[in-house]
Enzyme design. Structure first.
Site, PDB file in Angstrom:
ATOM      1  N   HIS A 138      36.288 -19.323  66.324  1.00  0.00           N
ATOM      2  CA  HIS A 138      37.656 -18.826  66.439  1.00  0.00           C
ATOM      3  C   HIS A 138      38.580 -19.622  65.522  1.00  0.00           C
ATOM      4  O   HIS A 138      38.181 -20.637  64.933  1.00  0.00           O
ATOM      5  CB  HIS A 138      38.121 -18.920  67.888  1.00  0.00           C
ATOM      6  N   GLU A 173      41.052 -21.613  66.113  1.00  0.00           N
ATOM      7  CA  GLU A 173      41.274 -23.010  66.499  1.00  0.00           C
ATOM      8  C   GLU A 173      40.104 -23.893  66.068  1.00  0.00           C
ATOM      9  O   GLU A 173      40.300 -25.002  65.564  1.00  0.00           O
ATOM     10  CB  GLU A 173      41.476 -23.125  68.008  1.00  0.00           C
ATOM     11  N   CYS A 181      41.771 -19.146  74.030  1.00  0.00           N
ATOM     12  CA  CYS A 181      40.984 -18.497  75.083  1.00  0.00           C
ATOM     13  C   CYS A 181      40.510 -19.521  76.107  1.00  0.00           C
ATOM     14  O   CYS A 181      40.326 -20.702  75.815  1.00  0.00           O
ATOM     15  CB  CYS A 181      39.810 -17.740  74.481  1.00  0.00           C
ATOM     16  N   CYS A 241      38.307 -22.004  73.430  1.00  0.00           N
ATOM     17  CA  CYS A 241      39.155 -22.710  72.469  1.00  0.00           C
ATOM     18  C   CYS A 241      39.996 -23.792  73.138  1.00  0.00           C
ATOM     19  O   CYS A 241      40.243 -24.844  72.544  1.00  0.00           O
ATOM     20  CB  CYS A 241      40.048 -21.714  71.745  1.00  0.00           C
TER      21      CYS A 241
END
Length: 294
Positions: A54, A56, A79, A88
Site C-alpha cells: 500500500h 504507506e 487500513c 497499514c
C-alpha cells in the site's frame, strides 16, 4: 491544525495517488508522504494495485529509519485489517511514526478504524485535511464503494462529422484513469494488463440491463467505467441516474465565437470544466444532484 508543510505534503500525496487510477481497483488509489521529525520529506509512495504494498508501506520503505518520530501524510485513512498485505496502521506504528495526517476517513474500515487504533497507540492523528482536493482522485472510488456499482463516465462527440477523430482523442485522454472502457460492444481494461488478474475480471459487454451490468462489473473488481461513443446514447439517456460524469466534444466555434450546444444541455447535469482539444472544445458535466447518485 495541519501545518503549511503538511498541507504541501498532502497535495503531493494527492498527485501521487492519481498514479493508481486505472490499476488499483478494487482497492482505492492512495498516496502517502513521510516527513521526518524536522518536517523534511524523506519518503513518498502510492498504491499501484491490489496485492502489492500500500501507499504507506511504499513511503515507509523509501523513508527508512528517517521515518521514526516523523509524520505520515496520507490521502485515505490507513487500513486496519490484514488482507493480502499487512495492516497499514500497524506498519506506521512499527516504524515509530509520531503523527498521522489523514484527508479522508475510509468507509470500509473494520473495527474501530485505523485512525482510532493509531490514536490508541499514542500517535497524534488529524483527519479531514483538504478532503475536497483529495476527492478529485478518490471520489469515484468512494462513490462506487458506497453504491456497490462503478462510477460511470460517458464520453462522446456531439457532432457526427468529427465523431471518429474526437472519440479517439477522448479515449487517449480518459482511458488511463478508468478500470474498464466500453466501446461499441467490446469491453477492455483502460490500461491493458494493469490490474491484478487474481482480483479483477473483465465482464461481458451485455448492457441490456445497465444497473445489473454495473453490479456485475463491481463484483468483478471494477470501480470506474468509461463508455465511449454516441452508440450508447439510447441506453444511457434512459439510465441517466446511473451516469456520473459526461464528457462531450463539440465542433469548432461558430460565427461570433459561439459553440454548438446540442448534446450538452442534459437534465440533472452541470458543467464543471471545459478545455480545448485540437479543433474541438471538450466539456465535462457532472451530476448536479448528489442524492441521485446513491
Amino acid at each position: 491544525m495541519a501545518s503549511t508543510t503538511e498541507l504541501a505534503a498532502m497535495r503531493q500525496a494527492i498527485i501521487l495517488s492519481s498514479f493508481g487510477l486505472g490499476t488499483a481497483s478494487p482497492n482505492p488509489p492512495v498516496g502517502c508522504v513521510i516527513l521526518d521529525r524536522h518536517g523534511a520529506t524523506v519518503g513518498a509512495g502510492y498504491h499501484q494495485r491490489k496485492g502489492r504494498p500500500h501507499a504507506e508501506a511504499n513511503a515507509l520503505t523509501a523513508a527508512g529509519a528517517a521515518a521514526h518520530g516523523g509524520t505520515a501524510v496520507v490521502t485515505l485513512e490507513p487500513c486496519n485489517h490484514v488482507g493480502v498485505t499487512p495492516a497499514c496502521r500497524q506498519e506506521l506504528i512499527n516504524a515509530g511514526i509520531a503523527r498521522v495526517v489523514i484527508s479522508v476517513i475510509d468507509p470500509t474500515s473494520q473495527g474501530d478504524g485505523g485512525a482510532a487504533v493509531l490514536a490508541a497507540h499514542g500517535v497524534d492523528v488529524e483527519t479531514g485535511v483538504i478532503p475536497d482536493e483529495t476527492l478529485t482522485v478518490l471520489g469515484p472510488w468512494l462513490a462506487a464503494t458506497r453504491r456497490r456499482r462503478p462510477h460511470l463516465t460517458w464520453a462522446y462527440a456531439a457532432h457526427g462529422d468529427n465523431n471518429r477523430e474526437t472519440t479517439e482523442r477522448l479515449i487517449a485522454d480518459l482511458r488511463s484513469q478508468a478500470d474498464l472502457v466500453l466501446t461499441d460492444e467490446t469491453v477492455n481494461e483502460g490500461i491493458p494488463g494493469g490490474h491484478a488478474p487474481e482480483h479483477f475480471a473483465l465482464p461481458n459487454a451485455s448492457t441490456a440491463d445497465l444497473r445489473e451490468w454495473l453490479s456485475t462489473c463491481y463484483t468483478s473488481g471494477t470501480r470506474t467505467i468509461l463508455a465511449v461513443g454516441a452508440h450508447h446514447a439510447d441506453l444511457l439517456h434512459d439510465n441517466l441516474n446511473d451516469v456520473d460524469d459526461i464528457v462531450v466534444a463539440t465542433g469548432t466555434p461558430l460565427t461570433g465565437g459561439r459553440v454548438p450546444t446540442s448534446g450538452i444541455a442534459l437534465p440533472g447535469f452541470k458543467i464543471v470544466d471545459t478545455s480545448s482539444h485540437g479543433t474541438s472544445i471538450v466539456v465535462r458535466l457532472r451530476r448536479s444532484d448528489p442524492a441521485a447518485r446513491q
